[in-house]
Structure formats: structure tokens, C-alpha cells
Motif scaffolding. Structure first.
Motif, PDB file in Angstrom:
ATOM      1  N   HIS A  34       0.805  -1.217   0.000  1.00 55.83           N
ATOM      2  CA  HIS A  34       0.000   0.000   0.000  1.00 55.83           C
ATOM      3  C   HIS A  34       0.842   1.273   0.000  1.00 55.83           C
ATOM      4  CE1 HIS A  34      -3.555  -2.480   0.948  1.00 55.83           C
ATOM      5  NE2 HIS A  34      -2.722  -3.162   1.714  1.00 55.83           N
ATOM      6  N   MET A  35       2.153   1.134  -0.016  1.00 58.25           N
ATOM      7  CA  MET A  35       3.047   2.292   0.015  1.00 58.25           C
ATOM      8  C   MET A  35       4.144   2.093  -1.026  1.00 58.25           C
ATOM      9  SD  MET A  35       3.222   2.986   4.154  1.00 58.25           S
ATOM     10  CE  MET A  35       3.576   4.743   3.960  1.00 58.25           C
ATOM     11  N   ASP A  36       4.769   3.186  -1.412  1.00 57.83           N
ATOM     12  CA  ASP A  36       5.727   3.138  -2.516  1.00 57.83           C
ATOM     13  C   ASP A  36       7.153   2.885  -2.077  1.00 57.83           C
ATOM     14  OD1 ASP A  36       4.015   4.028  -4.958  1.00 57.83           O
ATOM     15  OD2 ASP A  36       3.477   5.419  -3.354  1.00 57.83           O
ATOM     16  N   GLY A  37       7.432   2.974  -0.781  1.00 53.99           N
ATOM     17  CA  GLY A  37       8.787   2.766  -0.292  1.00 53.99           C
ATOM     18  C   GLY A  37       8.965   3.408   1.068  1.00 53.99           C
ATOM     19  N   THR A  38      10.191   3.836   1.339  1.00 51.84           N
ATOM     20  CA  THR A  38      10.514   4.385   2.658  1.00 51.84           C
ATOM     21  C   THR A  38      11.364   5.637   2.525  1.00 51.84           C
ATOM     22  OG1 THR A  38      12.506   3.009   2.811  1.00 51.84           O
ATOM     23  CG2 THR A  38      10.477   2.126   3.784  1.00 51.84           C
ATOM     24  N   THR A  39      11.356   6.422   3.595  1.00 56.87           N
ATOM     25  CA  THR A  39      12.268   7.543   3.725  1.00 56.87           C
ATOM     26  C   THR A  39      12.951   7.445   5.070  1.00 56.87           C
ATOM     27  OG1 THR A  39      12.517   9.945   3.581  1.00 56.87           O
ATOM     28  CG2 THR A  39      10.526   9.110   4.657  1.00 56.87           C
ATOM     29  N   SER A  40      14.150   8.004   5.157  1.00 54.86           N
ATOM     30  CA  SER A  40      14.995   7.729   6.312  1.00 54.86           C
ATOM     31  C   SER A  40      15.623   9.000   6.859  1.00 54.86           C
ATOM     32  CB  SER A  40      16.106   6.748   5.914  1.00 54.86           C
ATOM     33  OG  SER A  40      16.850   7.295   4.838  1.00 54.86           O
ATOM     34  N   SER A  41      16.212   8.876   8.031  1.00 56.18           N
ATOM     35  CA  SER A  41      16.925   9.984   8.664  1.00 56.18           C
ATOM     36  C   SER A  41      18.351   9.612   9.025  1.00 56.18           C
ATOM     37  CB  SER A  41      16.176  10.439   9.927  1.00 56.18           C
ATOM     38  OG  SER A  41      14.880  10.897   9.603  1.00 56.18           O
ATOM     39  N   SER A  42      18.809   8.450   8.586  1.00 55.16           N
ATOM     40  CA  SER A  42      20.149   7.991   8.943  1.00 55.16           C
ATOM     41  C   SER A  42      20.568   6.877   7.996  1.00 55.16           C
ATOM     42  CB  SER A  42      20.173   7.462  10.386  1.00 55.16           C
ATOM     43  OG  SER A  42      19.391   6.267  10.483  1.00 55.16           O
ATOM     44  N   LEU A  43      21.839   6.522   8.065  1.00 51.88           N
ATOM     45  CA  LEU A  43      22.345   5.414   7.262  1.00 51.88           C
ATOM     46  C   LEU A  43      21.658   4.106   7.642  1.00 51.88           C
ATOM     47  CD1 LEU A  43      24.270   4.050   5.292  1.00 51.88           C
ATOM     48  CD2 LEU A  43      26.037   4.095   7.073  1.00 51.88           C
ATOM     49  N   ASN A  44      21.504   3.844   8.931  1.00 56.38           N
ATOM     50  CA  ASN A  44      20.858   2.597   9.351  1.00 56.38           C
ATOM     51  C   ASN A  44      19.428   2.506   8.828  1.00 56.38           C
ATOM     52  OD1 ASN A  44      23.033   1.490  10.730  1.00 56.38           O
ATOM     53  ND2 ASN A  44      22.467   2.406  12.684  1.00 56.38           N
ATOM     54  N   GLU A  45      18.713   3.622   8.870  1.00 56.49           N
ATOM     55  CA  GLU A  45      17.331   3.586   8.397  1.00 56.49           C
ATOM     56  C   GLU A  45      17.248   3.369   6.894  1.00 56.49           C
ATOM     57  OE1 GLU A  45      14.876   6.210  11.738  1.00 56.49           O
ATOM     58  OE2 GLU A  45      15.117   6.992   9.720  1.00 56.49           O
ATOM     59  N   VAL A  46      18.126   4.022   6.132  1.00 61.38           N
ATOM     60  CA  VAL A  46      18.042   3.835   4.680  1.00 61.38           C
ATOM     61  C   VAL A  46      18.374   2.393   4.306  1.00 61.38           C
ATOM     62  CG1 VAL A  46      20.406   4.600   4.125  1.00 61.38           C
ATOM     63  CG2 VAL A  46      18.620   4.815   2.430  1.00 61.38           C
ATOM     64  N   ARG A  47      19.317   1.785   5.012  1.00 62.53           N
ATOM     65  CA  ARG A  47      19.630   0.381   4.740  1.00 62.53           C
ATOM     66  C   ARG A  47      18.453  -0.517   5.113  1.00 62.53           C
ATOM     67  NH1 ARG A  47      24.751  -3.255   7.066  1.00 62.53           N
ATOM     68  NH2 ARG A  47      23.968  -5.247   6.250  1.00 62.53           N
ATOM     69  N   LEU A  48      17.838  -0.257   6.264  1.00 62.26           N
ATOM     70  CA  LEU A  48      16.683  -1.055   6.680  1.00 62.26           C
ATOM     71  C   LEU A  48      15.559  -0.938   5.663  1.00 62.26           C
ATOM     72  CD1 LEU A  48      15.645  -2.719   9.292  1.00 62.26           C
ATOM     73  CD2 LEU A  48      14.290  -0.657   9.713  1.00 62.26           C
ATOM     74  N   GLY A  49      15.318   0.290   5.187  1.00 57.47           N
ATOM     75  CA  GLY A  49      14.268   0.491   4.200  1.00 57.47           C
ATOM     76  C   GLY A  49      14.510  -0.302   2.937  1.00 57.47           C
ATOM     77  N   ARG A  50      15.741  -0.273   2.453  1.00 58.27           N
ATOM     78  CA  ARG A  50      16.074  -1.010   1.240  1.00 58.27           C
ATOM     79  C   ARG A  50      15.938  -2.516   1.445  1.00 58.27           C
ATOM     80  NH1 ARG A  50      15.701  -0.038  -3.598  1.00 58.27           N
ATOM     81  NH2 ARG A  50      17.276   1.565  -3.876  1.00 58.27           N
ATOM     82  N   GLU A  51      16.476  -3.021   2.566  1.00 57.94           N
ATOM     83  CA  GLU A  51      16.539  -4.464   2.769  1.00 57.94           C
ATOM     84  C   GLU A  51      15.222  -5.077   3.246  1.00 57.94           C
ATOM     85  OE1 GLU A  51      19.836  -5.344   5.332  1.00 57.94           O
ATOM     86  OE2 GLU A  51      21.334  -4.734   3.842  1.00 57.94           O
ATOM     87  N   LYS A  52      14.455  -4.344   4.037  1.00 57.59           N
ATOM     88  CA  LYS A  52      13.263  -4.933   4.651  1.00 57.59           C
ATOM     89  C   LYS A  52      11.949  -4.500   4.021  1.00 57.59           C
ATOM     90  CE  LYS A  52      15.344  -7.316   7.914  1.00 57.59           C
ATOM     91  NZ  LYS A  52      15.286  -8.799   7.937  1.00 57.59           N
ATOM     92  N   PHE A  53      11.930  -3.327   3.385  1.00 57.48           N
ATOM     93  CA  PHE A  53      10.679  -2.830   2.801  1.00 57.48           C
ATOM     94  C   PHE A  53      10.712  -2.894   1.279  1.00 57.48           C
ATOM     95  CE2 PHE A  53       7.188  -0.115   1.684  1.00 57.48           C
ATOM     96  CZ  PHE A  53       6.341  -0.090   2.785  1.00 57.48           C
ATOM     97  N   GLY A  54      11.804  -2.415   0.690  1.00 63.89           N
ATOM     98  CA  GLY A  54      11.896  -2.390  -0.760  1.00 63.89           C
ATOM     99  C   GLY A  54      11.178  -1.188  -1.345  1.00 63.89           C
ATOM    100  N   GLY A  55      10.875  -1.260  -2.632  1.00 65.79           N
ATOM    101  CA  GLY A  55      10.253  -0.134  -3.306  1.00 65.79           C
ATOM    102  C   GLY A  55      11.246   0.998  -3.475  1.00 65.79           C
TER     103      GLY A  55
END
Length: 370
Positions: free
Chosen positions: A56-77
């Protein structure tokens, strides 16, 4: 670990049926307005729930290196990378995980534009207005470090960026206020926006709330998009998960000291920190009845208090209480203050079954300290 059983309190309980209600409203906004929705991981990053949310969502946005990696690896999009300040040792890895990277300042853009030449680059703008009633959370506060505010200085950088991020809403359930502030953004940054390909309007817009005028909101987003010829992004955090999660606690003791008190097996400083930071009360439903109790945490902090609520019957040792709306800025901020037991994380599936996805032990506490 994952097991189909209800854990011992305290624990966060994510209800997928309630979560799905929010997702359907996000679907409606995406369809009607053309905007894309990115989950703000700074608010909610419990990836065990991403299996439902990513549809239901297009992806993720982050505030740190750890968050951007988590978004890529666990959420995708689509993965957007933002940080108030990137470090030299972070930038290359951040770029490797991201589809777009947003720089907070022109100086950061100058330093790292070359590192990010292979992906879309953006800049954060600060319009100088916000909806925040808390100075602590106000991105437009005096001397704010959050984004560039002078359009004349940004204009020469347009050959290095393709879009902007503007985050100036905070728990904003007032559509007319959102509309007025967006008009101010259009007026202040119009020359920049018409040169952009995409604009993120950030989060803090409570558009999944009860009675929010979604049709008017969608029409306003579409009008903005068409006026400047940009792809609009939203970054819902609280709006994604509002009302979906409870903190389940148990009464350990009751006292009377001019007021009836109930001590539970949790702590606002450790498990719902924003209540302490912003001096707010928790929510308990239905908060009605003849018996008033102050519900208190078990840490040694004198002000560790969830709030004062009304109950149908007097609280007794062993009673369960569900603290409402406990999903946003809780699990991402939980800590080991006083060594108080860290709440487990559980999910109520759409079929009603409860699945425990994480429990914390003394070993986790010990490892966090050295």
C-alpha cells in the motif's frame, strides 16, 4: 524468533486490521492525488509489519544510514535517503542503498554531489512556517538547522538537484492550515519548484484521522503537482500507523496518596518516551467510569506517569490495561532505563491470531551496556 502465542506483559501489540484501515486511506490518496507515499522510518520501523504495508506504500524515507539500509533491505520499493548531516564514511553506503538522496544544506550538496552522481539528488527547503505547537519539534524555529531557506542561494544549485523535500507539518489535522502553508511554500519557493521534477511534502499530516477531508486534501495535492509539473511525495509516519498499536501492561501494585494510584509493569521514559518529552498523557479507552486512578510507570523517575483515567471498576493487582495509540515514536525510541523489562513485540494477524515476533532478555540488556 516468531511464535503464535500472546507474550507476557509488557508488550506492543500491532493490530493488522487497524493498520489496514490506514493503508486503505493511503491507497485512496495515492489514487486520487497521484502522490506517492513513503513510510517514515523515524516514526515506525517494526519491519515485521512491512509484509502488509509494502503493498500500500511506494517505499521508505529515512533519517540515517541505518534507516536507509533497513528500508532497502526490509521494505523495498523506492528508497529515499536523508540525514541532517552525512559523514564522510557514510555517504557511499547511503548512496548504494538509495534511489534518491536529500541533502540538508548546500554545503553538504557541494561536498557529496559527486558521490551521489548516479542517483537522483535533492535538497531540503525550510519555508519558515510550520504547524508545530512544540518548539522542540518545530522545524521552522528560530535559527533552525533543518534545510535551506534562501531561494536565491539555492537557484544556482539547480543543475545538481532534481527535487526538494519540505517537512513543516507536525501532527497537523487541520486541512485549512495545511492548505495555507502550502500556499506560502508556493509563493516563497515557486521559482525553484517549477524547475524541479519531484517534491516531497514530508510527514506530520494527519490525513488518516477521523473526519479528515480526504477529497479536498487529494485535490490540493493534485493541484500543486499540476501547477509545478512535479511528482509529489508524502512521508507518512504517524498517519501510517495511528490507532493500530497498543502497549499492553499489567497492574503490579495500587496505592492511595490523596489519589488512587496504580503501578504497571512498564515505563513512559523507557517505552513511550514522547509522553515525557512533550508532557502529554497517554490514551486509555473508554476512560469512563466512577473510579479514577493515576496510572504510573515502575521506573524510579518521580514523573513516570501515563496519566489519570477513569475505570468502571477499581483497579486491582493483575488487571490488564491497554494503552492506546502506542505505535509511533515508541518502538524506535525504547530504551533500557532502570533495566526495566523491554516490551515484547507482537502482531495480531488479520485472522485474529496473535504472533510474538520479538522478546527481549537480560542478555539484550547486558549487551546494550558494553
Amino acid at each position: 524468533m516468531s511464535q503464535h502465542s500472546e507474550p507476557r506483559t509488557p508488550y506492543y501489540l500491532i493490530d493488522k486490521a487497524r493498520l489496514l484501515d490506514n493503508m486503505r486511506k493511503i491507497d485512496r490518496v495515492r489514487e486520487q492525488s497521484g502522490a506517492k507515499a513513503l513510510l517514515a522510518l523515524k516514526c515506525f520501523a517494526t519491519w515485521s509489519a512491512f509484509d502488509l504495508m509494502r503493498a500500500h506504500m511506494d517505499g521508505t524515507t529515512s533519517s540515517s544510514l541505518n534507516e536507509v539500509r533497513l528500508g532497502r533491505e526490509k521494505f523495498g520499493g523506492e528508497t529515499h535517503a536523508y540525514s541532517v548531516a552525512w559523514a564522510d564514511h557514510e555517504i557511499d553506503e547511503a548512496v548504494s542503498h538509495a534511489d534518491k538522496i536529500v541533502f540538508n544544506s548546500l554545503q553538504q550538496l557541494e561536498r557529496f554531489a559527486g558521490n551521489a552522481s548516479g542517483i537522483a539528488r535533492g535538497l531540503r527547503l525550510n519555508p519558515g512556517v510550520s504547524s508545530s505547537s512544540f518548539d522542540l519539534a518545530d522545524p521552522a524555529r528560530p535559527f533552525s538547522r533543518l534545510g535551506e531557506w534562501d531561494a536565491r542561494k539555492v537557484l544556482p544549485a539547480m543543475d545538481r538537484i532534481s527535487g526538494f523535500m519540505i517537512h513543516n507539518n507536525c501532527e497537523n489535522a487541520d486541512f485549512p492550515l495545511f492548505d495555507r502553508m502550502l500556499g506560502q511554500i508556493e509563493e516563497r519557493f515557486g521559482e525553484l519548484l517549477k524547475r524541479a521534477e519531484w517534491v516531497s511534502l514530508g510527514g506530520g499530516i494527519h490525513f488518516t484521522g477521523t473526519d479528515y477531508p480526504l477529497d479536498a486534501f487529494c485535490a490540493r495535492l493534485k493541484r500543486f503537482s499540476e501547477k509545478f509539473g512535479v511528482q509529489v511525495y508524502l512521508e507518512p509516519g504517524e498517519a501510517s500507523i495511528t490507532g493500530s498499536t497498543t502497549l499492553e501492561v499489567t497492574v503490579l501494585d495500587t496505592l492511595y496518596n490523596g489519589k488512587h494510584l496504580a503501578i504497571v509493569d512498564s515505563s513512559i521514559e523507557a517505552h513511550m518516551l514522547d509522553l515525557l518529552i512533550y508532557r502529554e498523557s497517554a490514551k486509555i479507552e473508554p476512560d469512563a467510569g466512577a473510579h479514577e486512578f493515576m496510572v504510573c510507570g515502575k521506573s524510579c523517575l518521580a514523573g513516570d506517569v501515563f496519566g489519570t483515567f477513569r475505570f468502571l471498576e477499581p483497579l486491582e493487582v493483575g488487571d490488564r490495561i491497554s494503552v492506546q495509540d502506542a505505535g509511533g515514536y515508541t518502538m524506535v525510541k525504547k530504551n533500557w532505563f532502570n533495566g526495566v523489562a523491554m516490551p515484547a513485540i507482537a502482531i495480531r494477524e488479520l485472522d485474529g491470531s496473535i504472533r510474538t515476533v520479538r522478546e527481549f532478555t537480560y542478555a539484550d540488556y547486558e549487551r546494550s551496556l558494553s
